[in-house]
Design an enzyme around this catalytic site. Sequence first.
Site, PDB file in Angstrom:
ATOM      1  N   GLY A 175     123.314  65.199   8.600  1.00 62.30           N
ATOM      2  CA  GLY A 175     124.467  64.411   8.169  1.00 62.30           C
ATOM      3  C   GLY A 175     125.366  63.870   9.266  1.00 62.30           C
TER       4      GLY A 175
ATOM      5  N   TRP B 200     125.109  61.109  11.003  1.00 60.61           N
ATOM      6  CA  TRP B 200     125.370  59.661  10.844  1.00 60.61           C
ATOM      7  C   TRP B 200     126.350  59.441   9.678  1.00 60.61           C
ATOM      8  CZ3 TRP B 200     121.013  55.568  11.893  1.00 60.61           C
ATOM      9  CH2 TRP B 200     120.527  55.748  13.197  1.00 60.61           C
TER      10      TRP B 200
ATOM     11  N   ASP C 237     118.607  62.024   1.321  1.00 60.58           N
ATOM     12  CA  ASP C 237     117.603  62.736   2.129  1.00 60.58           C
ATOM     13  C   ASP C 237     116.752  63.619   1.220  1.00 60.58           C
ATOM     14  OD1 ASP C 237     117.447  63.336   5.419  1.00 60.58           O
ATOM     15  OD2 ASP C 237     116.418  64.793   4.160  1.00 60.58           O
TER      16      ASP C 237
ATOM     17  N   ASP D 250     113.285  61.393  -2.231  1.00 58.46           N
ATOM     18  CA  ASP D 250     112.338  60.786  -1.290  1.00 58.46           C
ATOM     19  C   ASP D 250     112.529  59.272  -1.346  1.00 58.46           C
ATOM     20  OD1 ASP D 250     110.111  59.722  -0.071  1.00 58.46           O
ATOM     21  OD2 ASP D 250     108.709  61.160  -0.938  1.00 58.46           O
TER      22      ASP D 250
ATOM     23  N   ASP E  98     117.753  56.707   9.743  1.00 59.05           N
ATOM     24  CA  ASP E  98     117.292  57.451  10.928  1.00 59.05           C
ATOM     25  C   ASP E  98     116.074  58.282  10.537  1.00 59.05           C
ATOM     26  OD1 ASP E  98     117.403  58.451  13.512  1.00 59.05           O
ATOM     27  OD2 ASP E  98     118.812  60.044  13.019  1.00 59.05           O
TER      28      ASP E  98
ATOM     29  N   LYS F  12     115.514  53.544  12.669  1.00 56.59           N
ATOM     30  CA  LYS F  12     114.720  54.110  13.759  1.00 56.59           C
ATOM     31  C   LYS F  12     113.292  53.563  13.674  1.00 56.59           C
ATOM     32  CE  LYS F  12     114.316  58.756  13.994  1.00 56.59           C
ATOM     33  NZ  LYS F  12     115.107  59.565  14.897  1.00 56.59           N
TER      34      LYS F  12
HETATM   35  N1  SAM Z   1     120.573  60.850  10.972  1.00 59.09           N
HETATM   36  C1  SAM Z   1     120.507  62.269  10.682  1.00 59.09           C
HETATM   37  C2  SAM Z   1     121.726  62.914  11.271  1.00 59.09           C
HETATM   38  O1  SAM Z   1     122.366  62.277  12.080  1.00 59.09           O
HETATM   39  O2  SAM Z   1     122.038  64.050  10.918  1.00 59.09           O
HETATM   40  C3  SAM Z   1     119.236  62.895  11.219  1.00 59.09           C
HETATM   41  C4  SAM Z   1     118.015  62.445  10.464  1.00 59.09           C
HETATM   42  S1  SAM Z   1     116.589  63.387  10.862  1.00 59.09           S
HETATM   43  C5  SAM Z   1     116.171  62.761  12.445  1.00 59.09           C
HETATM   44  C6  SAM Z   1     115.360  62.690   9.846  1.00 59.09           C
HETATM   45  C7  SAM Z   1     115.531  62.979   8.379  1.00 59.09           C
HETATM   46  O3  SAM Z   1     114.607  62.168   7.670  1.00 59.09           O
HETATM   47  C8  SAM Z   1     115.224  64.418   7.972  1.00 59.09           C
HETATM   48  O4  SAM Z   1     116.381  65.023   7.471  1.00 59.09           O
HETATM   49  C9  SAM Z   1     114.163  64.271   6.869  1.00 59.09           C
HETATM   50  O5  SAM Z   1     114.354  65.144   5.788  1.00 59.09           O
HETATM   51  C10 SAM Z   1     114.387  62.829   6.438  1.00 59.09           C
HETATM   52  N2  SAM Z   1     113.243  62.238   5.742  1.00 59.09           N
HETATM   53  C11 SAM Z   1     111.956  62.165   6.180  1.00 59.09           C
HETATM   54  N3  SAM Z   1     111.184  61.563   5.241  1.00 59.09           N
HETATM   55  C12 SAM Z   1     111.999  61.252   4.193  1.00 59.09           C
HETATM   56  C13 SAM Z   1     111.781  60.628   2.936  1.00 59.09           C
HETATM   57  N4  SAM Z   1     110.571  60.200   2.569  1.00 59.09           N
HETATM   58  N5  SAM Z   1     112.835  60.474   2.097  1.00 59.09           N
HETATM   59  C14 SAM Z   1     114.070  60.914   2.465  1.00 59.09           C
HETATM   60  N6  SAM Z   1     114.330  61.517   3.650  1.00 59.09           N
HETATM   61  C15 SAM Z   1     113.315  61.681   4.512  1.00 59.09           C
END
Ligand code: SAM
Length: 316
Positions: A53, A55, A76, A92, A117, A157
Site C-alpha cells: 500500500g 503507492w 490487490d 484479481d 505497480d 510497471k
Molecule cells: N505498489 C505497491 C506498494 O507500493 O506497496 C507494491 C506492489 S507489489 C510490487 C506487486 C503487487 O501486485 C503484489 O501485492 C501482488 O499481490 C499484486 N498482484 C500481482 N498479480 C495481481 C493480480 N492479478 N491482481 C491483483 N494484484 C496482483
Amino acid sequence: MGRSSKDKRDIYYRLAKEEGWRARSAFKLLQLDHQFNLFSGVNRAVDLCAAPGSWSQALSRKLRGGEEEVKIVAVDLQAMAPLPGVTQIQGDITKVSTAQEIIRHFEGQPANLVVCDGAPDVTGLHDVDEYIQAQLLLAALNITTHILTPGGTFVAKIFRGKDVTLLYSQLKIFFSSVTCAKPRSSRNSSIESFVVCQNYSPPEGYIPNMSNPLLDQSYAPGMTSVISADVDFNQLEGSNRVIVPFLACGDLSAFDSDRTYPLQLDAGKEYEYIPPTQPPIRPPYEQACHFRKHNLLSREDAPPISPIHSQEEREP
Ligand code: SAM
C-alpha cells in the site's frame, strides 16, 4: 535490537521506514511524480496491484487535504491494512468480476489517474515472468480504458524484455505521449521500468470491451489471429514500429538504489532499528514458512493447504 542487514543494503528501504512508508516502492511513484507532475489536478485515482500500500499511501497523502472531494480505489490480490480515504477491493485484476467492481466506482465520474505497480511472483524464467507481467499490464490497460477520463494519465510497471515494442505500440494507440522512465529508487540491476502514458485519447469510436481485445491472441496455440503467429513483434516496421523515449528520472541528487550508504546518514546519531511501518497482513509466504518450520514441505502425507490465518489469529 540488532542491525537489519537490509537496512545496510538499501537506502530506500531504510528511508521508507524513517518516513513511515509501507514499502520502498513509495519513492518510485514520488520520483515519477516529481518528473512528470502526475498528481497535479488529480482527485480520482486508482491504484492497481496496491499491496502492501505505499503507492496508495502516497496518493492519500498527496491528493487529500484540499477543498476538493477525493476518491482513491486500491486493488490487490492480497488483503491490505486500511488507509485514510482509500477504498479497497481485494481481487484479481485479470478477472472480469474485479474489473467490473472497479468500473462501478467510477461510473459517471471517471478517474484522472490510474497507476499499476503489478508484479507476478517471479519464477526466474524470464520469458514466463515477462509474459505474466505483460498480461497484468494489459489487464490494467483494459480497466483503464473503461475508467480514465480523456486527457488522463496511466502509469505502470513494465519489464523491458524482448516484446516491449509491442506493448509500446499498444499503449500509443490510446495515449498521445508514452515515456519509459526509470526512477533512481528502481535498481539498475532490475529490468523494471515504468511507462508513463499521458493524455488519454482513445481512437475515435473506440468502445472499451471486457473481452480484452488487447491481448495478443497469437500467443495461444491454435488460435487464428489477425496477426500471424510468425510475426516477431520487435521487428514491427514502418508506422507500426513505435520508439518511445527512455528517461532516467531525476537528477543525480537522489540516492542511488544500487549503492551502499552508511547506516546512519545523520552523522553523530546512534543507529536505531526502525520496524516496518505496516508488515503485509496475510503474506503468501506465511504458509510456506509454517510448512518449512514444521518439516512438512517434503512429506507425502503433509496436510492439505489450509486457509491462511487471519491477522487476529496470528497476533498475540
Ligand atoms: N505498489 C505497491 C506498494 O507500493 O506497496 C507494491 C506492489 S507489489 C510490487 C506487486 C503487487 O501486485 C503484489 O501485492 C501482488 O499481490 C499484486 N498482484 C500481482 N498479480 C495481481 C493480480 N492479478 N491482481 C491483483 N494484484 C496482483
